[in-house]
Design a protein around this motif. Structure first.
Motif, PDB file in Angstrom:
ATOM      1  N   LEU A 237       0.832  -1.205   0.000  1.00 26.57           N
ATOM      2  CA  LEU A 237       0.000   0.000   0.000  1.00 26.57           C
ATOM      3  C   LEU A 237       0.869   1.259   0.000  1.00 26.57           C
ATOM      4  O   LEU A 237       0.545   2.250  -0.650  1.00 26.57           O
ATOM      5  N   SER A 238       1.979   1.207   0.720  1.00 29.97           N
ATOM      6  CA  SER A 238       2.825   2.397   0.843  1.00 29.97           C
ATOM      7  C   SER A 238       3.519   2.718  -0.474  1.00 29.97           C
ATOM      8  O   SER A 238       3.856   3.857  -0.738  1.00 29.97           O
ATOM      9  N   GLN A 239       3.750   1.728  -1.300  1.00 35.14           N
ATOM     10  CA  GLN A 239       4.493   1.952  -2.534  1.00 35.14           C
ATOM     11  C   GLN A 239       3.629   2.500  -3.657  1.00 35.14           C
ATOM     12  O   GLN A 239       4.024   3.403  -4.379  1.00 35.14           O
ATOM     13  N   ASN A 240       2.448   1.963  -3.811  1.00 32.34           N
ATOM     14  CA  ASN A 240       1.642   2.368  -4.965  1.00 32.34           C
ATOM     15  C   ASN A 240       0.177   2.599  -4.668  1.00 32.34           C
ATOM     16  O   ASN A 240      -0.615   2.760  -5.581  1.00 32.34           O
ATOM     17  N   GLY A 241      -0.198   2.550  -3.381  1.00 38.01           N
ATOM     18  CA  GLY A 241      -1.580   2.816  -3.038  1.00 38.01           C
ATOM     19  C   GLY A 241      -2.509   1.699  -3.461  1.00 38.01           C
ATOM     20  O   GLY A 241      -2.092   0.569  -3.705  1.00 38.01           O
ATOM     21  N   LEU A 242      -3.805   2.013  -3.551  1.00 34.96           N
ATOM     22  CA  LEU A 242      -4.761   0.966  -3.916  1.00 34.96           C
ATOM     23  C   LEU A 242      -5.907   1.474  -4.767  1.00 34.96           C
ATOM     24  O   LEU A 242      -6.192   2.666  -4.816  1.00 34.96           O
TER      25      LEU A 242
ATOM     26  N   VAL B  10     -12.641   3.423  -6.526  1.00 37.62           N
ATOM     27  CA  VAL B  10     -12.166   4.327  -5.479  1.00 37.62           C
ATOM     28  C   VAL B  10     -10.669   4.111  -5.383  1.00 37.62           C
ATOM     29  O   VAL B  10     -10.214   2.973  -5.306  1.00 37.62           O
TER      30      VAL B  10
ATOM     31  N   ARG C 287      -6.870   5.339  -3.527  1.00 33.87           N
ATOM     32  CA  ARG C 287      -6.165   6.091  -2.484  1.00 33.87           C
ATOM     33  C   ARG C 287      -4.677   5.839  -2.656  1.00 33.87           C
ATOM     34  O   ARG C 287      -4.251   4.695  -2.793  1.00 33.87           O
ATOM     35  N   GLY C 288      -3.906   6.902  -2.640  1.00 32.09           N
ATOM     36  CA  GLY C 288      -2.452   6.745  -2.701  1.00 32.09           C
ATOM     37  C   GLY C 288      -1.946   6.268  -4.043  1.00 32.09           C
ATOM     38  O   GLY C 288      -0.828   5.794  -4.165  1.00 32.09           O
ATOM     39  N   PHE C 289      -2.783   6.396  -5.083  1.00 32.13           N
ATOM     40  CA  PHE C 289      -2.371   5.918  -6.407  1.00 32.13           C
ATOM     41  C   PHE C 289      -2.013   7.086  -7.316  1.00 32.13           C
ATOM     42  O   PHE C 289      -0.852   7.332  -7.622  1.00 32.13           O
ATOM     43  N   VAL C 290      -2.995   7.811  -7.775  1.00 32.55           N
ATOM     44  CA  VAL C 290      -2.755   9.045  -8.548  1.00 32.55           C
ATOM     45  C   VAL C 290      -3.800  10.072  -8.146  1.00 32.55           C
ATOM     46  O   VAL C 290      -4.820   9.735  -7.553  1.00 32.55           O
ATOM     47  N   TYR C 291      -3.527  11.317  -8.463  1.00 33.91           N
ATOM     48  CA  TYR C 291      -4.560  12.335  -8.353  1.00 33.91           C
ATOM     49  C   TYR C 291      -5.681  11.967  -9.302  1.00 33.91           C
ATOM     50  O   TYR C 291      -5.502  11.980 -10.520  1.00 33.91           O
TER      51      TYR C 291
ATOM     52  N   ARG D  83       3.174   0.804 -12.687  1.00 32.05           N
ATOM     53  CA  ARG D  83       2.937   0.745 -11.247  1.00 32.05           C
ATOM     54  C   ARG D  83       2.040  -0.441 -10.920  1.00 32.05           C
ATOM     55  O   ARG D  83       1.272  -0.883 -11.758  1.00 32.05           O
TER      56      ARG D  83
END
Lengths: 554, 554
Positions: B460-465, B486, B488-492, B543
């Motif tokens: 999760l910390s590397q590429n989000g979900l 949905v 989070r932590g992936f891209v804007y 990614r």
């Protein structure tokens, strides 16, 4: 020679200050801008998932018609690494010495930019004219060959930029730094000196690269019955040369291992920057044809980098080389701050497998210490000192040194990335600010990961997440299915069955509360779920996972 | 004195090897087990979200009836930090010197364990009997007062455990290490020496703590017009004593800041381990009543810890103290490997605000260097050497030193955590292995976060979900609602609308494929969605976010 204020030249660092890495500086005079270096930075620990950081060149793009070219001081990643990314946006002609250009071209090829990019190889002493500027390349020494300082002749006066440098009276390859030229420029009058601050905290002189060669000779002599593995920086061609020299002297074959090292050494070899005696280099596939004590491996991984050759060898996941008891492993490097633990991990792994690890007197720095900096000040006698390349603590020590060298305090300027500094005979003043935050590269994405995304990654990395799925009746808002709870990175669900049961109950209660209060807005329902669950979990576990309620309506 | 094999004593390290921290060792003989120390470790970088690591005491729990007591060498976190956690499970009587016990009691109070825990304060020279063992506490020196080595008399022979130690001929508080007693024990015959390896890589002697006092005096003398702030380890009571001495000498008031330091110094003061002249200590609220040059602040945060006092001061988020130009900040500490970047960050912030930062000659180590270790070997002349406390590289250097001191190679044993080592006059052999992985503490959870949870946090910390929500018709498996995505932590997402559109299309196609092939199993549908999307995203972005398909059925 007195200049008017309007004649000031602008110095605009777009990176390289407050940090090590991502060196890039714009010099602007009227309709002309030149760019010095274009490096990348490696991500800080809190930049989760980020591969690289490259400079923000918004200011250059906005003034693209003024940009006359990119001049590059040397071929290290923190000076050339961002070139392909930035060239895609700006397409500047590039000026650099031969080896530096060779390394830049390797990058351009990887990004398919060779055909579109104008390039000119420059020799020491040569001058190039770019708009209102004339730029002269001056021989320096550093931990990579073909490094240059720049004399930048501007209508406002002469700027001298040292690039990364040290003074090596006995370099391994080529000449020593052209101190005479620095002196000549000083005689003519230097308006501002921008010098390397990396080692401004260290007293004395940096040792000559040749001293490491002597250590290698001794170590080869002492360990004639063992295989020798030496890890060093891929780009330190002179270091590799010296290892090859010792290997040749002691009758060993040399294997070069690690992608970046193979690339750089082959470029250096093609361009004549390294001299490898015939039949010295062998391919890794031939390793079995030679006894261990007749072999030297030169590898990447001296910083404990996860995927580098030495780390893979140490972790027994290298497919061609395994450590045998008796192997001598030499770290020809110092850990860069932040890499200590990774390096120690590799050392521990190597020693557990029976290797003997050596890291004393096997490295010298490529940067000038305080006495060398003083010499450059003594030769150039600049009116202004603008310390470059370093964290604030380095810039500060450099500024103190400049003051010791007789430069008045008000003539010394520590800049912040993005500052617009105007410099002329009667002006040294920050007059503006341009965007200069780094841009994150993650996979193929450039700039699509920003602070919100990073904050989410941070949050996810600390306590994981809970997804709450509820299906509501479109008309009554009654719960039709769920709540289902999916968790990742939070707790072992199997061992926390009762916790999950309790979470479901908390969510059901929150939903009932919404029904009772006639709350039908999804946003509000989600907030109610989130808040109740978050409070419950903090009380019960003292943790704050990310909570994502998902409502489906049918 | 010749013993039979059956008479061997078992030495079982449950932590403290291959790492710094989490020191705990079980010593077992027939029906008796004693435990030496019970420390915690701070999480490694890849242990995301973990607060602490404590030892796995499965083996002790399985043999709870044998466990006679816990003997503690000194009061550092890596030797006492896990006590409250382990006492909840084992409830051992605790034996320690006075200050060590005071610090343990602070912990027991926090965890409400004071009433249930038997405790006995032990004096140097005193012997305690625990089952088949007799244990004698021996005076040593270290960076915390009241440190002890242990002489453990067993039916198999005498074991000497140094604890963490150095040799300080001129200690600030109390006596120097009891070298005579080490010599006496050596004369009697020491079966095995377990000595501190932390500084086994360093030549020479560690300097006396007193030398730092002299540096402080000089610095106070040189900086009489400035406020002085000194950061050091909260537990180094002697260091704080010396700062107070210099402050008193130069007529300054002292403020102690940072929770852990306030706690330890007040315990040390209550127990008589620090001597504070009247009217020297003032509360932070009184700071405005004194001129800057009459103040010294002693703070936590010497390792750049995020939430410690000095870091908050440097970042301008401390509510009582802000840096003023001219402040002198002294780091009375060295960065522990891994903390370098954090420390440099704090230094940069302090200097940017105008402070002058000093870190030379302001610290000495608390651990024995090679010459000190040699002396202990010379005095105790053990039959066997078992290096303790350190990473493998330290243990290895220590083993080499033991060999230099005349101990045959086969009598030196580098253990791995969890090893069961049997030791007697004619045996030195690892005969078994017990569970000894650390246990993760995250919030209130002890052991509920394991490797799968950590791997998810890492991912999760590397590429989000990306969460894919689809609602399917219960009977036909047709798509009723969704796919909703949905992330989070992936891209804007706002800047990646088209990417999200394309993702939806990929999911729809995957669902159609399932329908066509008559796949109705949710597991298979989810796998199909995951695989298609993962492949698509890798091609498009390079990614690999975590992909969580969620299917609801109505």
């Amino acid at each position: 020679m007195k200049k008017l204020n309007s004649d000031a030249v602008k110095i605009i660092p777009l990176g390289g200050l407050e940090q090590i890495g991502m060196n890039i500086t714009a010099i602007e005079y009227e309709d002309s801008i030149i760019v010095i270096d274009c490096g990348l930075a490696f991500p800080e620990d809190d930049m989760l998932g980020i591969d690289l950081v490259i400079p923000d060149v918004t200011y250059l793009k906005e003034n693209a018609d003024k940009v006359k070219g990119l001049v590059v001081t040397h071929g290290h990643e923190d000076h050339i690494g961002a070139i392909p990314y930035i060239e895609k946006e700006l397409n500047m002609p590039i000026y650099a010495t031969k080896l530096t250009m060779g390394l830049i071209e390797n990058k351009l090829k990887e990004h398919n930019l060779m055909n579109n990019t104008r390039r000119k190889v420059v020799k020491y002493g040569q001058n190039i004219i770019l708009g209102k500027f004339r730029i002269e390349f001056i021989k320096t020494n550093h931990s990579i060959a073909d490094s240059a300082a720049l004399a930048i002749y501007t209508p406002a006066g002469l700027l001298v930029h040292t690039g990364d440098f040290k003074i090596d009276y006995t370099p391994v390859f080529g000449d020593m730094i052209d101190l005479q030229r620095f002196a000549e420029l000083g005689k003519k009058g230097v308006l501002a000196l921008m010098a390397d601050s990396t080692n401004a905290e260290r007293e004395g002189f940096t040792k000559s690269e040749k001293t490491v060669g002597r250590t290698f000779d001794n170590l080869f002599n002492d360990n004639q019955n063992h295989r020798i593995i030496i890890a060093t920086f891929a780009s330190n061609v002179d270091r590799v040369q010296q290892i090859i020299n010792s290997a040749y002297k002691y009758g060993r074959k040399v294997i070069i291992e690690g992608r970046s090292m193979v690339n750089i050494i082959s470029t250096a070899s093609e361009l004549g920057y390294i001299d490898i005696p015939d039949n010295t280099l062998i391919d890794i596939s031939q390793i079995k044809n030679y006894p261990d004590e007749k072999l030297v491996l030169i590898t990447t991984g001296s910083q404990g980098e996860n995927m580098a050759a030495l780390s893979r060898i140490a972790a027994s996941i290298h497919n061609k080389i395994s450590i045998m008891p008796g192997d001598v492993v030499i770290f020809s490097s110092h850990p860069i701050p932040g890499n200590e633990k990774a390096v120690f991990k590799v050392i521990n792994e190597l020693e557990m497998k029976g290797a003997h690890v050596i890291f004393e007197d096997t490295h010298v720095s490529g940067h000038a210490c305080r006495e060398e900096l003083k010499l450059i000040y003594a030769l150039t006698k600049p009116k202004y000192a603008i310390p470059v390349h370093g964290e604030y603590r380095h810039l500060k020590r450099h500024a103190e040194l400049a003051q010791e060298m007789g430069i008045p305090k008000e003539n010394i300027k520590i800049l912040t990335t993005g500052d617009v500094l105007e410099v002329s005979e009667d002006k040294l003043e920050v007059t503006g600010k341009v965007p200069a935050q780094g841009v994150f590269v993650d996979g193929l994405g450039v700039g699509d990961v920003g602070n919100i995304v990073l904050r989410d990654r941070q949050l996810l990395s600390q306590n994981g997440l809970l997804i709450i799925v509820v299906t509501l009746d479109k008309y009554s808002n009654n719960l039709i299915a769920g709540p289902d709870i999916v968790s990742r990175g939070f707790v072992y669900v199997r061992e926390s069955e009762t916790l999950m049961e309790d979470c479901r109950a908390v969510v059901e209660e929150a939903l009932e509360k919404c029904l009772r209060k006639n709350i039908t807005d999804w946003g509000k329902i989600k907030t109610t779920i989130k808040d109740s669950l978050s409070e419950f979990l903090w009380k019960r576990t003292k943790r704050s996972p990310m909570i994502l309620p998902i409502i489906t309506e049918v």
